[in-house]
Design an enzyme around this catalytic site. Structure first.
Site, PDB file in Angstrom:
ATOM      1  N   SER A 176       0.852  -1.195   0.000  1.00  0.00           N
ATOM      2  CA  SER A 176       0.000   0.000   0.000  1.00  0.00           C
ATOM      3  C   SER A 176       0.885   1.241   0.000  1.00  0.00           C
ATOM      4  O   SER A 176       1.612   1.485  -0.957  1.00  0.00           O
ATOM      5  CB  SER A 176      -0.948  -0.026   1.200  1.00  0.00           C
ATOM      6  OG  SER A 176      -1.843   1.048   1.166  1.00  0.00           O
ATOM      7  N   HIS A 203      -2.768  -1.070  -3.245  1.00  0.00           N
ATOM      8  CA  HIS A 203      -3.906  -0.196  -2.985  1.00  0.00           C
ATOM      9  C   HIS A 203      -3.752   1.080  -3.799  1.00  0.00           C
ATOM     10  O   HIS A 203      -2.828   1.866  -3.568  1.00  0.00           O
ATOM     11  CB  HIS A 203      -3.977   0.155  -1.496  1.00  0.00           C
ATOM     12  CG  HIS A 203      -4.240  -1.026  -0.621  1.00  0.00           C
ATOM     13  ND1 HIS A 203      -3.952  -1.033   0.716  1.00  0.00           N
ATOM     14  CD2 HIS A 203      -4.776  -2.243  -0.890  1.00  0.00           C
ATOM     15  CE1 HIS A 203      -4.291  -2.199   1.241  1.00  0.00           C
ATOM     16  NE2 HIS A 203      -4.792  -2.947   0.277  1.00  0.00           N
ATOM     17  N   MET A 296      -0.204   1.054   5.277  1.00  0.00           N
ATOM     18  CA  MET A 296      -0.973   1.280   6.479  1.00  0.00           C
ATOM     19  C   MET A 296      -2.192   0.363   6.488  1.00  0.00           C
ATOM     20  O   MET A 296      -2.662  -0.072   5.450  1.00  0.00           O
ATOM     21  CB  MET A 296      -1.420   2.742   6.576  1.00  0.00           C
ATOM     22  CG  MET A 296      -2.265   3.220   5.414  1.00  0.00           C
ATOM     23  SD  MET A 296      -2.688   4.987   5.499  1.00  0.00           S
ATOM     24  CE  MET A 296      -4.001   4.940   6.716  1.00  0.00           C
ATOM     25  N   ASP A 299      -4.844  -4.836   5.985  1.00  0.00           N
ATOM     26  CA  ASP A 299      -5.036  -5.715   4.844  1.00  0.00           C
ATOM     27  C   ASP A 299      -3.847  -6.659   4.691  1.00  0.00           C
ATOM     28  O   ASP A 299      -2.695  -6.245   4.790  1.00  0.00           O
ATOM     29  CB  ASP A 299      -5.227  -4.878   3.572  1.00  0.00           C
ATOM     30  CG  ASP A 299      -5.839  -5.669   2.444  1.00  0.00           C
ATOM     31  OD1 ASP A 299      -6.516  -6.678   2.720  1.00  0.00           O
ATOM     32  OD2 ASP A 299      -5.668  -5.267   1.285  1.00  0.00           O
TER      33      ASP A 299
END
Length: 388
Positions: A176, A203, A296, A299
């Site tokens: 991410s 992400h 962060m 996930d």
């Protein structure tokens, strides 16, 4: 505890005010200055000593990309968040910034909904990203050193471990915040004749993922593409999940085939790492290698639990080389990670494991491969596009 110091750089006085109001609403963050362009921002750096700088991309005299490059060169420890309109050109420029080392990106909301709507969007999207980069949560507390994680999986006889001395058949990666730069650095070190397929969940909004895949493909010896429904996985090819779609794998005729869906978000994400990891573990079990990199949130934790229980191996990026040590930290603290690996050594760690599966000598970084051969005939007849 001293507040985290933020410098806001934007040529719009309205957005200067809105960004400042949103950031100052956080009890542990303070906007210590504003600037109308990059040149003015750089002149203020030594006196303001910010922990983080928000950068508009399109500005007069010195734009956000030029400013970012100077910040990375002269103030490498300062975190940067690009805040700009999400147009086609804006997404190109934002991806430039992320590839050059910007830590995060947030779309500048349009004003159609009024000032209150813009402020609410910034509160929901921008503020958590800035807080995470400042090692804070949205409530204003320092991120806990020992966060609560899901129950550790049963390590007794329920965990399947292969008795064969065989390495991974598939590598799956979840990443991410800080991902574009980290992925670029990782894939640059992998040879074109890499022995297995790689699937990546980054992400990122839908406007970014195709462009990210194209840039990684241009930079890497591997074939990198944005995944389409029906793609058949091939060794030496990297498949990036498209924005706003979960990517999962299904076994068809002895081949892994990509399926895409718009099922509900998981961990507030779509694409989410967890569905990919679960599907990979269901097919490959102990012959799957999971990589959880900088980012962060949570996930990847649940998917890593499933992969661990199936006998697969998981590596996580270490804290020192992560922009935000959130996703990999939770996996490590749950006891699921085989090792915590610095980014500069992650390719070597992957190659050490994958090349065992080939039963051959380890390829040297810099080996070449045939991208055209990898790219051809990797899709099922009649397939293509999104959805499955």
């Amino acid at each position: 505890m001293a507040n985290k110091r933020i410098l806001v750089v934007d040529d719009s006085s309205m957005y200067q005010r809105l960004l400042s109001d949103v950031i100052n609403s956080h009890p542990q963050m303070e906007v210590v200055g504003v600037a109308v362009n990059g040149r003015e921002a750089l002149e203020k750096m030594d006196s303001l000593r910010p922990h983080l700088v928000t950068l508009d991309i399109l500005m007069p005299q010195m734009d956000g990309i030029q400013t970012l490059m100077e910040l990375r060169r002269n103030w490498p420890d300062v975190r940067t968040v690009m805040v700009s309109s999400l147009t086609s050109e804006g997404s190109d420029a934002a991806l430039d910034a992320l590839t050059l080392g910007a830590h995060e990106y947030a779309a500048k909301p349009v004003s159609a909904g009024g000032i209150s709507a813009i402020r609410e969007t910034l509160n929901q999207d921008l503020l958590p990203k800035i807080a995470a980069l400042c090692d804070l949560d949205c409530a204003g507390d320092m991120v806990a050193e020992e966060p609560v994680v899901a129950e550790q999986p049963d390590r007794a006889p329920g965990r399947f471990v292969s008795t064969q001395n065989a390495g991974p058949e598939l590598v799956v990666i979840g990443v991410s915040t800080g991902g574009p730069d980290a992925l670029t650095r990782l894939l640059l070190q992998l040879p074109g004749n890499f022995g297995v397929p790689i699937c990546i969940v980054q992400h990122m909004p839908a406007e970014f993922t195709g462009k990210l895949a194209a840039r990684l493909n241009a930079a890497s010896k591997l074939t990198v593409c944005e995944a389409c429904a029906g793609d058949r996985l091939q060794a030496g090819t990297v498949y990036v999940a498209p924005g706003d779609y979960h990517m999962v794998l299904e076994r068809v005729g002895g081949t892994d085939v990509i399926r895409l869906n718009q099922n509900p978000m998981e961990n507030s994400c779509r694409p989410s790492v967890d569905p990919l990891f679960r599907s990979a573990a269901a097919i490959h079990g102990a012959r799957c290698l999971g990589i959880v990199m900088t980012g962060m949130g949570r996930d990847g934790l649940k998917g890593s639990e499933v992969m661990y229980a199936a006998g697969g191996s998981i590596l996580v990026q270490d804290e020192a080389s992560s922009v935000v040590w959130g996703m990999p930290k939770l996996v490590a603290q749950a006891g699921l990670a085989e090792a915590q690996v610095p980014l500069e050594r992650m390719a070597r760690a992957i190659l050490d494991r994958v090349m065992v599966a080939e039963g051959s000598t380890v390829h040297q970084v810099g080996d070449t491969g045939d991208k055209a051969a990898n790219a051809s005939n990797h899709r099922l007849p009649g397939s293509g596009g999104r959805g499955s």
